[in-house]
Design an enzyme around this catalytic site. Structure first.
Site, mmCIF file in Angstrom:
data_model
loop_
_atom_site.group_PDB
_atom_site.id
_atom_site.type_symbol
_atom_site.label_atom_id
_atom_site.label_comp_id
_atom_site.label_asym_id
_atom_site.label_seq_id
_atom_site.Cartn_x
_atom_site.Cartn_y
_atom_site.Cartn_z
ATOM 1 N N GLU A 55 -6.894 4.890 7.643
ATOM 2 C CA GLU A 55 -6.816 6.396 7.045
ATOM 3 C C GLU A 55 -7.804 6.957 6.491
ATOM 4 O O GLU A 55 -8.248 8.264 6.473
ATOM 5 C CB GLU A 55 -5.388 6.555 6.292
ATOM 6 C CG GLU A 55 -4.262 6.385 7.282
ATOM 7 C CD GLU A 55 -3.058 5.579 6.411
ATOM 8 O OE1 GLU A 55 -3.131 5.694 5.091
ATOM 9 O OE2 GLU A 55 -2.110 5.087 7.097
ATOM 10 N N SER A 71 3.403 -1.760 10.446
ATOM 11 C CA SER A 71 4.974 -1.780 10.713
ATOM 12 C C SER A 71 5.493 -2.875 10.518
ATOM 13 O O SER A 71 6.368 -3.241 11.053
ATOM 14 C CB SER A 71 5.171 -1.212 12.093
ATOM 15 O OG SER A 71 4.705 -0.017 12.299
ATOM 16 N N ASN A 120 0.805 -1.160 0.124
ATOM 17 C CA ASN A 120 -0.050 0.049 0.104
ATOM 18 C C ASN A 120 0.978 1.249 0.023
ATOM 19 O O ASN A 120 1.244 1.695 0.948
ATOM 20 C CB ASN A 120 -0.978 -0.023 1.311
ATOM 21 C CG ASN A 120 -1.837 1.250 1.331
ATOM 22 O OD1 ASN A 120 -1.798 2.207 0.336
ATOM 23 N ND2 ASN A 120 -2.491 1.468 2.399
ATOM 24 N N TRP A 121 1.140 1.787 -1.077
ATOM 25 C CA TRP A 121 2.037 3.070 -1.162
ATOM 26 C C TRP A 121 1.369 4.060 -0.722
ATOM 27 O O TRP A 121 2.120 5.080 -0.663
ATOM 28 C CB TRP A 121 2.137 3.181 -2.908
ATOM 29 C CG TRP A 121 3.006 2.342 -3.429
ATOM 30 C CD1 TRP A 121 4.043 1.270 -2.689
ATOM 31 C CD2 TRP A 121 3.617 1.933 -4.561
ATOM 32 N NE1 TRP A 121 4.716 0.418 -3.672
ATOM 33 C CE2 TRP A 121 4.575 0.815 -4.475
ATOM 34 C CE3 TRP A 121 3.219 2.717 -5.850
ATOM 35 C CZ2 TRP A 121 5.123 0.632 -5.957
ATOM 36 C CZ3 TRP A 121 3.985 2.432 -7.151
ATOM 37 C CH2 TRP A 121 4.780 1.214 -6.976
ATOM 38 N N LYS A 122 0.012 4.208 -0.448
ATOM 39 C CA LYS A 122 -0.783 5.413 -0.012
ATOM 40 C C LYS A 122 -0.320 6.593 -0.934
ATOM 41 O O LYS A 122 -0.341 6.324 -2.145
ATOM 42 C CB LYS A 122 -0.129 5.778 1.549
ATOM 43 C CG LYS A 122 -0.251 4.493 2.547
ATOM 44 C CD LYS A 122 -0.054 4.672 3.820
ATOM 45 C CE LYS A 122 -0.237 3.338 4.575
ATOM 46 N NZ LYS A 122 -0.060 3.420 5.892
ATOM 47 N N GLY A 180 2.371 2.821 10.778
ATOM 48 C CA GLY A 180 3.441 3.820 10.689
ATOM 49 C C GLY A 180 4.201 4.320 11.930
ATOM 50 O O GLY A 180 4.852 5.316 12.058
ATOM 51 N N HIS A 220 -9.419 1.665 4.699
ATOM 52 C CA HIS A 220 -8.258 1.651 5.497
ATOM 53 C C HIS A 220 -8.656 2.557 6.533
ATOM 54 O O HIS A 220 -9.331 3.370 6.383
ATOM 55 C CB HIS A 220 -7.367 2.220 4.429
ATOM 56 C CG HIS A 220 -5.720 2.036 5.092
ATOM 57 N ND1 HIS A 220 -5.596 3.142 5.883
ATOM 58 C CD2 HIS A 220 -4.947 1.051 4.948
ATOM 59 C CE1 HIS A 220 -4.299 2.712 6.216
ATOM 60 N NE2 HIS A 220 -3.956 1.553 5.621
ATOM 61 N N GLU A 262 -5.283 -4.331 10.665
ATOM 62 C CA GLU A 262 -4.405 -3.367 10.607
ATOM 63 C C GLU A 262 -4.601 -2.547 11.968
ATOM 64 O O GLU A 262 -5.401 -1.720 12.105
ATOM 65 C CB GLU A 262 -4.057 -2.508 9.798
ATOM 66 C CG GLU A 262 -3.764 -3.096 8.127
ATOM 67 C CD GLU A 262 -3.356 -2.169 7.128
ATOM 68 O OE1 GLU A 262 -2.094 -2.363 6.837
ATOM 69 O OE2 GLU A 262 -4.003 -1.185 7.032
ATOM 70 N N GLY A 308 2.919 -0.919 4.289
ATOM 71 C CA GLY A 308 3.040 0.550 3.995
ATOM 72 C C GLY A 308 4.254 0.770 3.676
ATOM 73 O O GLY A 308 4.965 0.449 2.824
ATOM 74 N N GLY A 309 4.890 1.459 4.745
ATOM 75 C CA GLY A 309 6.141 2.147 4.431
ATOM 76 C C GLY A 309 7.205 1.165 3.908
ATOM 77 O O GLY A 309 8.000 1.618 2.912
HETATM 78 P P1 13P Z 1 3.070 0.635 7.706
HETATM 79 O O1 13P Z 1 3.693 -0.435 7.220
HETATM 80 O O2 13P Z 1 3.580 1.836 6.901
HETATM 81 O O3 13P Z 1 3.003 0.611 9.362
HETATM 82 O O4 13P Z 1 1.415 0.790 7.188
HETATM 83 C C1 13P Z 1 0.465 -0.021 7.268
HETATM 84 C C2 13P Z 1 -0.621 0.319 6.250
HETATM 85 O O5 13P Z 1 -1.595 1.143 6.689
HETATM 86 C C3 13P Z 1 -0.870 -0.760 5.338
HETATM 87 O O6 13P Z 1 -2.049 -0.313 4.718
#
Ligand code: 13P
Length: 234
Positions: free
Chosen positions: A93, A196, A7-9, A161, A91, A155, A217-218
């Site tokens: 977010e 994470s 997930n590149w956001k 994050g 998600h 999640e 994510g990251g």
């Molecule tokens: P991180 O891996 O950056 O914690 O993000 C997780 C996430 O929200 C994937 O959708």
């Protein structure tokens, strides 16, 4: 087959997407027993696609509406016509920054199903909810709209994050609860873990009984790091 989705956001520009694809095209050769997805920002779905279709492209969200006068929205049908195979729904977010709750998310699930996209329903409790002993009640509410097809991504919001991933024991306890909640409804959907995830902690999480993949994510922004996580899952 496990499922691992990047997930590149709201990250990367077009040249960065192209550079990722070039490197990841080589890295994917060493990934076995894993379906890999890349949830790229909408403008880059075509650029993130593998000409050989060794990985899926995935939408990060879709509109609750089918089509029409909804400026800025992207429909599930549009994603399907860009050859997306799946779409993230709910998600944390989206829930937190855009106020999305069960009513709108249920509509999004319907739009995804109509477009034959696999919905990946994201669920998870905040730290305050966990500390108040409300994790199961929160997850039960979030899962109540899950219709059957697709996957669920657990999640925990406190792990996204933050660098603080759930321990394998914490993840397993909650993912097992999710599996029990859904068992009456359908044939065990895959349950992914997100929050994470790194190449260093992936191996421990993979050993969870309920583990069926990751939402990353990251650590998915770098093709080497992401492929290392994909290899651990396989
Ligand atoms: P991180 O891996 O950056 O914690 O993000 C997780 C996430 O929200 C994937 O959708």
């Amino acid at each position: 087959m496990k499922l691992v989705i990047a997930n590149w956001k709201m990250n990367k520009t077009l040249p960065e997407v192209r550079a990722f694809v070039e490197t990841f095209s080589r890295e994917i050769e060493s990934v076995k027993n894993v379906t890999v997805g890349i949830a790229a920002p909408f403008p880059f779905l075509a650029a993130a696609r593998d000409p050989q279709e060794r990985w899926w492209v995935v939408g990060q969200d879709c509109s609750a509406e089918k089509s029409g006068a909804f400026t800025g929205e992207v429909s599930a049908d549009m994603l399907a016509s860009e050859r997306c195979r799946a779409v993230l729904i709910g998600h944390s977010e989206r829930r937190r920054h855009f106020g999305e709750g069960e009513e709108i998310l249920a509509k999004k699930l319907t739009r995804a199903a109509e477009a034959l996209l696999q919905p990946v329903l994201c669920v998870g409790e905040t730290l305050a909810e966990r500390e108040a002993g409300k994790t199961e009640a929160v997850l039960r509410r979030q899962l109540s709209i899950f219709s059957g097809a697709g996957a669920v991504a657990y999640e925990p919001v406190w792990a996204i994050g933050t660098g603080r991933n759930a321990t394998p024991e914490e993840a397993e306890e909650t993912m097992a609860f999710i599996a029990r909640e859904l068992s009456g409804k359908l044939d065990a959907p895959p349950i992914l873990y997100g929050g994470s995830v790194t190449p260093d902690n992936a191996a421990g999480l993979v050993r969870c009984r309920s583990f069926a993949g990751f939402l990353v994510g990251g650590a998915s922004l770098d093709p080497h790091t992401f492929s290392a996580i994909c290899r651990s899952a396989g």
